[in-house]
Design an enzyme around this catalytic site. Structure first.
Site, PDB file in Angstrom:
ATOM      1  N   ASN A   1     228.050 -38.321  51.763  1.00 20.03           N
ATOM      2  CA  ASN A   1     227.826 -36.877  51.596  1.00 20.03           C
ATOM      3  C   ASN A   1     226.654 -36.557  50.659  1.00 20.03           C
ATOM      4  O   ASN A   1     226.205 -35.409  50.598  1.00 20.03           O
ATOM      5  CB  ASN A   1     229.108 -36.175  51.114  1.00 20.03           C
ATOM      6  CG  ASN A   1     230.160 -36.029  52.201  1.00 20.03           C
ATOM      7  OD1 ASN A   1     231.356 -36.049  51.928  1.00 20.03           O
ATOM      8  ND2 ASN A   1     229.746 -35.861  53.448  1.00 20.03           N
TER       9      ASN A   1
ATOM     10  N   HIS B   1     233.770 -24.451  51.692  1.00 22.74           N
ATOM     11  CA  HIS B   1     234.358 -25.381  50.716  1.00 22.74           C
ATOM     12  C   HIS B   1     235.308 -24.617  49.783  1.00 22.74           C
ATOM     13  O   HIS B   1     236.413 -25.068  49.503  1.00 22.74           O
ATOM     14  CB  HIS B   1     233.265 -26.076  49.902  1.00 22.74           C
ATOM     15  CG  HIS B   1     232.313 -26.883  50.732  1.00 22.74           C
ATOM     16  ND1 HIS B   1     232.747 -27.760  51.700  1.00 22.74           N
ATOM     17  CD2 HIS B   1     230.951 -26.943  50.749  1.00 22.74           C
ATOM     18  CE1 HIS B   1     231.698 -28.328  52.271  1.00 22.74           C
ATOM     19  NE2 HIS B   1     230.598 -27.847  51.725  1.00 22.74           N
TER      20      HIS B   1
ATOM     21  N   ASP C   1     238.156 -31.802  56.965  1.00 27.00           N
ATOM     22  CA  ASP C   1     236.854 -31.560  57.607  1.00 27.00           C
ATOM     23  C   ASP C   1     236.809 -30.188  58.277  1.00 27.00           C
ATOM     24  O   ASP C   1     237.831 -29.682  58.737  1.00 27.00           O
ATOM     25  CB  ASP C   1     236.593 -32.664  58.644  1.00 27.00           C
ATOM     26  CG  ASP C   1     235.134 -32.758  59.042  1.00 27.00           C
ATOM     27  OD1 ASP C   1     234.271 -32.205  58.326  1.00 27.00           O
ATOM     28  OD2 ASP C   1     234.852 -33.381  60.075  1.00 27.00           O
TER      29      ASP C   1
ATOM     30  N   ARG D   1     231.778 -25.402  59.353  1.00 25.20           N
ATOM     31  CA  ARG D   1     231.921 -24.644  60.607  1.00 25.20           C
ATOM     32  C   ARG D   1     232.775 -23.393  60.404  1.00 25.20           C
ATOM     33  O   ARG D   1     232.511 -22.347  60.993  1.00 25.20           O
ATOM     34  CB  ARG D   1     232.528 -25.547  61.696  1.00 25.20           C
ATOM     35  CG  ARG D   1     231.480 -26.439  62.353  1.00 25.20           C
ATOM     36  CD  ARG D   1     232.103 -27.582  63.093  1.00 25.20           C
ATOM     37  NE  ARG D   1     232.536 -28.618  62.166  1.00 25.20           N
ATOM     38  CZ  ARG D   1     233.301 -29.639  62.496  1.00 25.20           C
ATOM     39  NH1 ARG D   1     233.746 -29.737  63.734  1.00 25.20           N
ATOM     40  NH2 ARG D   1     233.619 -30.544  61.596  1.00 25.20           N
TER      41      ARG D   1
ATOM     42  N   ARG E   1     227.716 -22.295  53.955  1.00 23.08           N
ATOM     43  CA  ARG E   1     228.658 -23.421  54.037  1.00 23.08           C
ATOM     44  C   ARG E   1     229.542 -23.539  52.792  1.00 23.08           C
ATOM     45  O   ARG E   1     230.710 -23.917  52.878  1.00 23.08           O
ATOM     46  CB  ARG E   1     227.882 -24.736  54.210  1.00 23.08           C
ATOM     47  CG  ARG E   1     227.154 -24.870  55.545  1.00 23.08           C
ATOM     48  CD  ARG E   1     226.360 -26.176  55.577  1.00 23.08           C
ATOM     49  NE  ARG E   1     227.204 -27.323  55.284  1.00 23.08           N
ATOM     50  CZ  ARG E   1     228.001 -27.919  56.179  1.00 23.08           C
ATOM     51  NH1 ARG E   1     228.011 -27.503  57.427  1.00 23.08           N
ATOM     52  NH2 ARG E   1     228.734 -28.944  55.839  1.00 23.08           N
TER      53      ARG E   1
HETATM   54  C1  IPE Z   1     234.148 -36.804  56.077  1.00 20.66           C
HETATM   55  O1  IPE Z   1     233.610 -35.672  56.657  1.00 20.66           O
HETATM   56  C2  IPE Z   1     234.087 -36.706  54.576  1.00 20.66           C
HETATM   57  C3  IPE Z   1     234.960 -35.699  53.962  1.00 20.66           C
HETATM   58  C4  IPE Z   1     235.790 -34.908  54.572  1.00 20.66           C
HETATM   59  C5  IPE Z   1     234.856 -35.614  52.531  1.00 20.66           C
HETATM   60  P1  IPE Z   1     232.080 -35.575  57.093  1.00 20.66           P
HETATM   61  O2  IPE Z   1     231.887 -34.193  57.586  1.00 20.66           O
HETATM   62  O3  IPE Z   1     231.202 -36.007  55.975  1.00 20.66           O
HETATM   63  O4  IPE Z   1     231.984 -36.644  58.258  1.00 20.66           O
HETATM   64  P2  IPE Z   1     230.920 -36.793  59.430  1.00 20.66           P
HETATM   65  O5  IPE Z   1     229.567 -36.800  58.813  1.00 20.66           O
HETATM   66  O6  IPE Z   1     231.092 -35.620  60.341  1.00 20.66           O
HETATM   67  O7  IPE Z   1     231.274 -38.080  60.102  1.00 20.66           O
HETATM   68  C1  IPE Z   2     234.351 -31.138  54.882  1.00 17.07           C
HETATM   69  O1  IPE Z   2     233.778 -30.080  55.566  1.00 17.07           O
HETATM   70  C2  IPE Z   2     234.032 -31.117  53.411  1.00 17.07           C
HETATM   71  C3  IPE Z   2     233.155 -32.192  52.956  1.00 17.07           C
HETATM   72  C4  IPE Z   2     232.680 -33.150  53.713  1.00 17.07           C
HETATM   73  C5  IPE Z   2     232.795 -32.196  51.562  1.00 17.07           C
HETATM   74  P1  IPE Z   2     232.301 -30.162  56.096  1.00 17.07           P
HETATM   75  O2  IPE Z   2     231.375 -29.648  55.029  1.00 17.07           O
HETATM   76  O3  IPE Z   2     231.971 -31.529  56.577  1.00 17.07           O
HETATM   77  O4  IPE Z   2     232.330 -29.131  57.294  1.00 17.07           O
HETATM   78  P2  IPE Z   2     231.651 -29.308  58.718  1.00 17.07           P
HETATM   79  O5  IPE Z   2     232.095 -30.616  59.275  1.00 17.07           O
HETATM   80  O6  IPE Z   2     230.175 -29.279  58.485  1.00 17.07           O
HETATM   81  O7  IPE Z   2     232.142 -28.139  59.490  1.00 17.07           O
HETATM   82 MG    MG Z   3     232.232 -32.431  58.374  1.00 16.33          MG
END
Ligand code: IPE
Ligand code: IPE
Ligand code: MG
Length: 255
Positions: A85, A54, A37, A41, A50
Site C-alpha cells: 500500500n 477509509h 477492501d 470505491r 478516497r
Molecule cells: C488489500 O487490499 C490490503 C488491505 C485491505 C489493507 P488492496 O486494495 O491493497 O489489494 P489489491 O491491490 O486490490 O490487491
Molecule cells: C481498503 O480499501 C483499505 C486499504 C487498502 C487501506 P481500498 O482503499 O483498497 O479501496 P478500493 O479497493 O480502492 O475500493
Molecule cells: Mg482495494
C-alpha cells in the site's frame, strides 16, 4: 444520500439481517481474518475523495469486532495496511498513517473496556511514522492483560515479508538446514501463539489474497462478499460464519 448506492450498514443486496443467534448453535471459528477492501470505491460512488471511504470504514471495523465478541470469537485479524500500500499516492498514505493513529487514540479505551487485546502484525520499518508506532505501543500496553478476544491489526503487513522475516531469524540463530521445518518456521512468525484463521472474509467482490497471511491461510475457508467495507456490519460477519458452517473441511484427507 442515494439509497441505490447503499447506505452505511446495508446488507449488500441480501434481504436478510442475521443475528448472532442465527449461527450460535453451529461451530464458531476460533480465528476470523478480514481483508477490509472497497473503501475507495465506496467513496467514489458518492463523489467523495478516497480518504472519506477509509474514514467510513471505522464504523465497520468496530461493528465487526462487536459481532465477533457476540459470537465469542477469540481471535480476529484485520488487514489495515499492506506492504504494497506504500505504492499509493503520498497523500493517501499520509492520510492512512494519521487515520490509524487517531483511530487508536479514539477507540483503544473502548476496546480495552470490552476486554479486547490489541496487537499489530507487520514491519516496524522507517516508513511508519514514529508517532504511529508510539500509539501502537501504548495500545498494546494498555490492553495486554485482556483475553476475551485478541484483535490483530495487520499494519505494514505482507505475508511474504513475514515469511522472509521468519527465515532470516532462523538463519541468524544459526539453525542447520535439516532443522528448518514447518514447525520451526511457524514458531518464528509474528504471532506463533495464534491459531491459523478458520475463516477469511474479503469484501468488495475481489477474489484474491493480496499478500495476506500466506503461511497461515493454507487451509482457511475463504468467503468473498460483494459489500464494500464501509457498509460491512456484523450481519455480514454472521452470514460469513453461516457459510463457514456449511463447508466441509478436509485438510487433504477424505471424509
Ligand atoms: C488489500 O487490499 C490490503 C488491505 C485491505 C489493507 P488492496 O486494495 O491493497 O489489494 P489489491 O491491490 O486490490 O490487491
Ligand atoms: C481498503 O480499501 C483499505 C486499504 C487498502 C487501506 P481500498 O482503499 O483498497 O479501496 P478500493 O479497493 O480502492 O475500493
Ligand atoms: Mg482495494
Amino acid at each position: 444520500m442515494d439509497n441505490d448506492q447503499g447506505s452505511a450498514g446495508d446488507t449488500g443486496g441480501r434481504d436478510e439481517i442475521l443475528t448472532a443467534a442465527d449461527v450460535a448453535d453451529g461451530p464458531i471459528p476460533a480465528h476470523v481474518a478480514c481483508v477490509m477492501d472497497g473503501n475507495g470505491r465506496w467513496a467514489a460512488r458518492r463523489g467523495l475523495p478516497r480518504t472519506e471511504g477509509h474514514a467510513a470504514g471505522e464504523a465497520a471495523l468496530l461493528d465487526a469486532v462487536e459481532g465477533a465478541l457476540e459470537l465469542g470469537i477469540p481471535w480476529i485479524t484485520m488487514y489495515a495496511f499492506s506492504t504494497e500500500n506504500w505504492r499509493r499516492p503520498p497523500d493517501e498514505v499520509r492520510y492512512l498513517m494519521g487515520f490509524n493513529e487517531s483511530l487508536l487514540m479514539r477507540r483503544r479505551d473502548e476496546l480495552n473496556d470490552k476486554g479486547v487485546r490489541i496487537r499489530f502484525a507487520g514491519r516496524r520499518d522507517w516508513r511508519v511514522p514514529k508517532r504511529v508506532l508510539k500509539r501502537m505501543d501504548e495500545s498494546i500496553e494498555l490492553t495486554e492483560g485482556n483475553r476475551r478476544c485478541t484483535l490483530t491489526m495487520a499494519f505494514n503487513y505482507g505475508g511474504r515479508a513475514e515469511i522472509v522475516d521468519a527465515v532470516q531469524a532462523l538463519v541468524s540463530e544459526g539453525v542447520k538446514p535439516d532443522k528448518v521445518t514447518e514447525k520451526a518456521i511457524r514458531s518464528h512468525l509474528y504471532f506463533p501463539d495464534q491459531p491459523d484463521p478458520d475463516l477469511v472474509i474479503r469484501t468488495s467482490g475481489e477474489h484474491r489474497v493480496s499478500n495476506f497471511l500466506l503461511w497461515q491461510l493454507a487451509y482457511s475457508e475463504l468467503v468473498f462478499d460483494e459489500v464494500l467495507w464501509p457498509d460491512f456490519r456484523r450481519t455480514h460477519l454472521f452470514a460469513a460464519v453461516r457459510d463457514f458452517q456449511r463447508r466441509q473441511r478436509r485438510y487433504g484427507g477424505v471424509t
